[in-house]
Design a protein around this motif. Structure first.
Motif, PDB file in Angstrom:
ATOM      1  N   LYS A 162       0.827  -1.203   0.000  1.00 19.42           N
ATOM      2  CA  LYS A 162       0.000   0.000   0.000  1.00 19.42           C
ATOM      3  C   LYS A 162       0.864   1.256   0.000  1.00 19.42           C
ATOM      4  N   ARG A 163       1.896   1.264   0.868  1.00 21.71           N
ATOM      5  CA  ARG A 163       2.777   2.434   0.926  1.00 21.71           C
ATOM      6  C   ARG A 163       3.514   2.626  -0.396  1.00 21.71           C
ATOM      7  N   TRP A 164       3.958   1.502  -0.982  1.00 18.71           N
ATOM      8  CA  TRP A 164       4.668   1.578  -2.250  1.00 18.71           C
ATOM      9  C   TRP A 164       3.761   2.143  -3.342  1.00 18.71           C
ATOM     10  N   ALA A 165       2.500   1.701  -3.378  1.00 20.60           N
ATOM     11  CA  ALA A 165       1.555   2.172  -4.391  1.00 20.60           C
ATOM     12  C   ALA A 165       1.278   3.655  -4.226  1.00 20.60           C
ATOM     13  N   GLU A 166       1.236   4.118  -2.975  1.00 19.54           N
ATOM     14  CA  GLU A 166       1.001   5.537  -2.731  1.00 19.54           C
ATOM     15  C   GLU A 166       2.203   6.377  -3.132  1.00 19.54           C
ATOM     16  N   TYR A 168       4.605   5.385  -5.400  1.00 20.78           N
ATOM     17  CA  TYR A 168       4.913   5.212  -6.823  1.00 20.78           C
ATOM     18  C   TYR A 168       3.649   4.784  -7.582  1.00 20.78           C
ATOM     19  N   PRO A 169       2.690   5.675  -7.740  1.00 21.45           N
ATOM     20  CA  PRO A 169       1.418   5.298  -8.379  1.00 21.45           C
ATOM     21  C   PRO A 169       1.572   4.785  -9.804  1.00 21.45           C
ATOM     22  N   GLU A 170       2.503   5.377 -10.589  1.00 23.85           N
ATOM     23  CA  GLU A 170       2.672   4.925 -11.974  1.00 23.85           C
ATOM     24  C   GLU A 170       3.206   3.503 -12.024  1.00 23.85           C
ATOM     25  N   ALA A 207       7.637 -10.111 -11.039  1.00 30.35           N
ATOM     26  CA  ALA A 207       6.719  -9.108 -11.559  1.00 30.35           C
ATOM     27  C   ALA A 207       6.979  -7.743 -10.935  1.00 30.35           C
ATOM     28  N   LEU A 208       7.270  -7.754  -9.641  1.00 34.59           N
ATOM     29  CA  LEU A 208       7.550  -6.502  -8.945  1.00 34.59           C
ATOM     30  C   LEU A 208       8.821  -5.865  -9.468  1.00 34.59           C
ATOM     31  N   ARG A 209       9.854  -6.698  -9.695  1.00 39.65           N
ATOM     32  CA  ARG A 209      11.107  -6.148 -10.235  1.00 39.65           C
ATOM     33  C   ARG A 209      10.874  -5.538 -11.610  1.00 39.65           C
ATOM     34  N   ALA A 210      10.062  -6.197 -12.427  1.00 35.69           N
ATOM     35  CA  ALA A 210       9.772  -5.692 -13.766  1.00 35.69           C
ATOM     36  C   ALA A 210       9.067  -4.341 -13.697  1.00 35.69           C
ATOM     37  N   ALA A 211       8.166  -4.217 -12.722  1.00 33.46           N
ATOM     38  CA  ALA A 211       7.430  -2.958 -12.593  1.00 33.46           C
ATOM     39  C   ALA A 211       8.347  -1.832 -12.149  1.00 33.46           C
ATOM     40  N   ILE A 212       9.270  -2.153 -11.239  1.00 28.21           N
ATOM     41  CA  ILE A 212      10.166  -1.137 -10.718  1.00 28.21           C
ATOM     42  C   ILE A 212      11.163  -0.684 -11.773  1.00 28.21           C
ATOM     43  N   GLU A 213      11.636  -1.657 -12.566  1.00 26.47           N
ATOM     44  CA  GLU A 213      12.614  -1.332 -13.591  1.00 26.47           C
ATOM     45  C   GLU A 213      11.985  -0.596 -14.762  1.00 26.47           C
TER      46      GLU A 213
END
Length: 213
Positions: A162-166, A168-170, A207-213
């Protein structure tokens, strides 16, 4: 020794000391501690390390758990109350330290922490049966602690997500798209929900790494 926050409650120690009618000096002698250390524990100025807690509890005639205040028992609490470090518990359970760490922080029992075969009795012994004595509890209490551990880990992950989504919304939106695509490409009859936990976690991390990169 692990610095696990296990809910030590100085007020409970003071109450136990009063009930036992003992002095700081006697507690110190019985627990092999300095009088200054005992005074600090009583005042709540210092938290006893895990390996000290059982000695301190014995000195005032209670169980280690009686000196703690927690909402629900988790595996880390049960381990601390035995006086064992995580490494010592891993050795007692016959598993690698990392496996024990995973068990204690997620509540997920991997292949090495499930049933064991007892050759003498020609019988498969359930995990909660063979491991409970090492934690000093009943099988039911051990299972309850494992469930509480798992729920706690899930809640922590949800909060971090939740904190991460807030923050880094994109990226969060991008991750949501990846998850939708992942579900589309999952073969029929091969639901991710049916996968072993490590496989689900590995795909999730990828999947999370792909989103961050």
């Amino acid at each position: 020794m692990s610095e696990t926050s296990y809910g030590f409650d100085a007020a409970r120690l003071r109450a136990a000391r009063t009930a036992a009618g003992t002095s700081v000096a006697r507690i110190a002698q019985a627990a092999n501690l300095s009088e200054r250390a005992v005074s600090l524990y009583l005042a709540g100025s210092r938290v006893p390390r895990p390996h000290v807690l059982p000695r301190l509890a014995a000195a005032v005639g209670v169980a280690p758990a009686d000196l703690c205040t927690i909402d629900r028992e988790r595996l880390e609490h049960l381990r601390v109350w035995t006086g064992r470090s995580r490494a010592a518990m891993a050795e007692a359970l016959g598993m690698a330290p990392e496996t024990c760490r995973h068990l204690e922080t997620t509540g997920e029992r991997g292949r090495l922490s499930r049933s064991r075969y007892d050759t003498a009795r020609d019988y498969w012994v359930l995990w909660e049966e063979w491991a409970a004595p090492l934690f000093g509890v009943t099988p039911g209490r051990l299972l309850a602690a494992a469930d509480a551990t798992h729920e706690h880990a899930q809640a922590q992950w949800a909060e971090r997500r939740k904190r991460w989504a807030e923050e880094y919304p994109e990226r969060a939106a991008h991750l949501a798209r990846i998850v939708r695509e992942f579900k589309k490409t999952t073969p029929a009859g091969d639901s991710a929900g049916d996968w072993p936990a490590p496989r689900r976690e590995a795909r999730g991390r990828a999947a999370l790494r792909a989103a961050i990169e």
